[in-house]
Design a protein around this motif. Structure first.
Motif, short mmCIF file in Angstrom:
data_model
loop_
_atom_site.label_atom_id
_atom_site.label_comp_id
_atom_site.label_asym_id
_atom_site.label_seq_id
_atom_site.Cartn_x
_atom_site.Cartn_y
_atom_site.Cartn_z
N MET A 7 0.67 -1.27 -0.21
CA MET A 7 0.04 -0.10 -0.07
C MET A 7 0.86 1.17 -0.12
O MET A 7 1.72 1.49 1.09
N GLY A 17 -5.04 3.85 3.86
CA GLY A 17 -5.98 4.36 2.63
C GLY A 17 -6.99 3.18 2.46
O GLY A 17 -6.84 1.97 3.30
N ASN A 18 -7.86 3.38 1.38
CA ASN A 18 -8.85 2.56 0.90
C ASN A 18 -8.37 1.81 -0.33
O ASN A 18 -8.05 2.72 -1.24
N LEU A 19 -8.48 0.67 -0.45
CA LEU A 19 -8.39 0.01 -1.95
C LEU A 19 -9.69 -0.10 -2.50
O LEU A 19 -10.57 -0.78 -2.32
N ILE A 39 -6.77 3.84 -5.46
CA ILE A 39 -6.55 4.12 -3.95
C ILE A 39 -6.97 5.38 -3.48
O ILE A 39 -6.94 6.21 -4.01
N GLU A 40 -7.94 5.11 -2.45
CA GLU A 40 -8.45 6.25 -2.02
C GLU A 40 -8.04 6.97 -0.75
O GLU A 40 -7.47 6.05 0.23
N THR A 41 -7.57 8.32 -0.62
CA THR A 41 -7.34 8.82 0.59
C THR A 41 -8.55 9.73 1.04
O THR A 41 -9.50 9.36 0.66
N THR A 45 -9.04 10.35 -4.90
CA THR A 45 -8.90 8.92 -5.53
C THR A 45 -7.70 9.01 -6.28
O THR A 45 -7.78 9.73 -7.36
N TYR A 48 -2.90 3.90 -9.14
CA TYR A 48 -1.65 3.15 -8.51
C TYR A 48 -1.04 2.48 -9.84
O TYR A 48 -1.70 1.47 -10.49
N GLU A 63 -10.68 -5.28 -3.30
CA GLU A 63 -11.30 -3.99 -3.41
C GLU A 63 -12.44 -3.96 -2.59
O GLU A 63 -13.19 -4.62 -2.14
#
Length: 133
Positions: A7, A17-19, A39-41, A45, A48, A63
């Motif tokens: 990550m 973060g969020n996948l 990838i979301e912060t 978004t 990657y 996901e």
């Protein structure tokens, strides 16, 4: 040897973060620059991109997973000519998959006593000769 995909830290302060979405699936060939995931912060978004060439052997983090720590193993890439099934089976067994355990407080390495004493002695000698002149 399998390549662990971790990550990423997309900002200096990012801790997790969020996948959001995988854009490649297990078994897909990838090359440097291919977008493999989103990838979301907390602010955006981001795409990657792969940095190595090979076959996406195993997706470790599905996901939609939220709060994935930075540097956590998210997938494994089999390098060109490597057995994809063997690389997938080895997921997480490489050195990059698991950070070393933190050291207990108060165990930071320090300079040897002789070196510290030598620095102090040389500083004291130079300071004292300054005041004598």
């Amino acid at each position: 040897m399998p390549v662990n995909i971790l990550m990423p830290a997309l900002s200096p302060t990012m801790e997790k973060g969020n996948l959001a979405k995988w854009l490649k699936k297990e078994g897909d060939k990838v090359k440097p620059g291919d977008v493999i995931a989103e990838i979301e912060t907390d602010k955006a978004t981001m795409e990657y991109e792969a940095v190595d060439e090979g076959t996406l052997a195993k997706i470790v983090v599905p996901e939609g997973t939220t709060d994935v720590p930075v540097k956590a193993l998210i997938a494994v890439l089999a390098e060109e000519g490597e057995d994809v099934k063997a690389a997938a089976a080895a997921a997480g067994k490489g050195a990059a998959a698991k950070p070393p355990p933190p050291k207990p407080a108060g165990t930071a390495p320090s300079a040897p006593m002789g070196a510290a004493a030598a620095v102090h002695a040389s500083r004291s000698a130079s300071e004292s000769s300054f005041w004598r002149d």
